[in-house]
Each structure stands twice: as structure tokens, then as C-alpha cells.
Design a protein around this motif. Sequence first.
Motif, mmCIF file in Angstrom:
data_model
loop_
_atom_site.group_PDB
_atom_site.id
_atom_site.type_symbol
_atom_site.label_atom_id
_atom_site.label_comp_id
_atom_site.label_asym_id
_atom_site.label_seq_id
_atom_site.Cartn_x
_atom_site.Cartn_y
_atom_site.Cartn_z
ATOM 1 N N GLN A 45 38.472 -21.424 19.799
ATOM 2 C CA GLN A 45 39.383 -20.302 19.578
ATOM 3 C C GLN A 45 38.706 -19.027 20.059
ATOM 4 O O GLN A 45 37.571 -18.737 19.673
ATOM 5 N N ASP A 46 39.400 -18.265 20.916
ATOM 6 C CA ASP A 46 38.799 -17.041 21.433
ATOM 7 C C ASP A 46 39.018 -15.881 20.459
ATOM 8 O O ASP A 46 39.632 -16.041 19.402
ATOM 9 N N ASP A 47 38.528 -14.703 20.819
ATOM 10 C CA ASP A 47 38.603 -13.536 19.935
ATOM 11 C C ASP A 47 40.018 -12.981 19.789
ATOM 12 O O ASP A 47 40.252 -12.098 18.979
ATOM 13 N N GLN A 48 40.978 -13.508 20.548
ATOM 14 C CA GLN A 48 42.367 -13.085 20.419
ATOM 15 C C GLN A 48 43.208 -14.111 19.657
ATOM 16 O O GLN A 48 44.422 -14.002 19.585
ATOM 17 N N GLY A 49 42.552 -15.149 19.119
ATOM 18 C CA GLY A 49 43.248 -16.164 18.344
ATOM 19 C C GLY A 49 43.881 -17.260 19.173
ATOM 20 O O GLY A 49 44.684 -18.040 18.665
ATOM 21 N N ILE A 50 43.526 -17.353 20.454
ATOM 22 C CA ILE A 50 44.083 -18.363 21.351
ATOM 23 C C ILE A 50 43.147 -19.576 21.377
ATOM 24 O O ILE A 50 41.964 -19.439 21.639
ATOM 25 N N TRP A 51 43.707 -20.764 21.082
ATOM 26 C CA TRP A 51 42.938 -22.002 21.192
ATOM 27 C C TRP A 51 42.924 -22.443 22.644
ATOM 28 O O TRP A 51 43.952 -22.375 23.327
ATOM 29 N N LYS A 52 41.758 -22.918 23.142
ATOM 30 C CA LYS A 52 41.623 -23.371 24.530
ATOM 31 C C LYS A 52 40.821 -24.658 24.583
ATOM 32 O O LYS A 52 39.926 -24.865 23.775
ATOM 33 N N GLY A 53 41.151 -25.481 25.580
ATOM 34 C CA GLY A 53 40.398 -26.711 25.779
ATOM 35 C C GLY A 53 40.835 -27.410 27.047
ATOM 36 O O GLY A 53 41.808 -27.017 27.695
ATOM 37 N N GLN A 54 40.124 -28.473 27.385
ATOM 38 C CA GLN A 54 40.431 -29.263 28.575
ATOM 39 C C GLN A 54 41.414 -30.373 28.207
ATOM 40 O O GLN A 54 41.265 -31.050 27.190
ATOM 41 N N ALA A 55 42.411 -30.546 29.073
ATOM 42 C CA ALA A 55 43.405 -31.593 28.861
ATOM 43 C C ALA A 55 44.014 -31.968 30.203
ATOM 44 O O ALA A 55 43.888 -31.237 31.178
ATOM 45 N N ALA A 56 44.678 -33.111 30.234
ATOM 46 C CA ALA A 56 45.356 -33.559 31.453
ATOM 47 C C ALA A 56 46.579 -34.351 31.058
ATOM 48 O O ALA A 56 46.635 -34.957 29.989
ATOM 49 N N ARG A 57 47.547 -34.337 31.932
ATOM 50 C CA ARG A 57 48.707 -35.212 31.781
ATOM 51 C C ARG A 57 48.376 -36.524 32.465
ATOM 52 O O ARG A 57 47.477 -36.594 33.295
ATOM 53 N N SER A 58 49.115 -37.565 32.173
ATOM 54 C CA SER A 58 48.876 -38.884 32.741
ATOM 55 C C SER A 58 48.797 -38.812 34.259
ATOM 56 O O SER A 58 49.719 -38.345 34.915
ATOM 57 N N GLY A 59 47.668 -39.249 34.802
ATOM 58 C CA GLY A 59 47.464 -39.250 36.240
ATOM 59 C C GLY A 59 47.172 -37.892 36.839
ATOM 60 O O GLY A 59 46.988 -37.781 38.043
#
Length: 76
Positions: A45-59
Motif C-alpha cells: 500500500q502506497d502513501d496515498q492508500g493505493i494497493w499495488k502488486g504484480q498480476a496477470a490475466r490468463s496467458g
Amino acid sequence: MNPAVDTQETSERAALTPGANSFTEGQAKAAIEKQGYVVSGPLTQDDQGIWKGQAARSGGEPTTVSVDYKGVVTPN
């Protein structure tokens, strides 16, 4: 306190709303997964309250995704 149940996806980063985020990491992950992504690591979670992370859709290629306190999911 439960965060907003409805989640939506947008492709525009500007649509994210900074603010106090009541989501837990697990709830942010669930919002991302509801949009068809597979989260591939921890979320932060950044200092503005936004959650971030790595993700992908199938393929698809991995990308950074973000979730604001309203449950808006945005690929970056």
C-alpha cells in the motif's frame, strides 16, 4: 468495517482515487482476482492508500495492478 463490495476495472490511472484505504491486503487481492487477474506476489500500500502488486490475466504478461479505496482495479 467492510469496504465497498462492488469492484470495477478501468484502464485509466487517473480514475484511481487516493484516500484512506479500509481494504486489507486480502480484500485488495480479492478485488484484483474478481477482475480476472492472478496475483503473483505480495501487495503493498502506497502513501496515498493505493494497493499495488504484480498480476496477470490468463496467458497475459505480468503487469502492475492497483486498487483504490473504492475497489477500482487499474492495470498500470
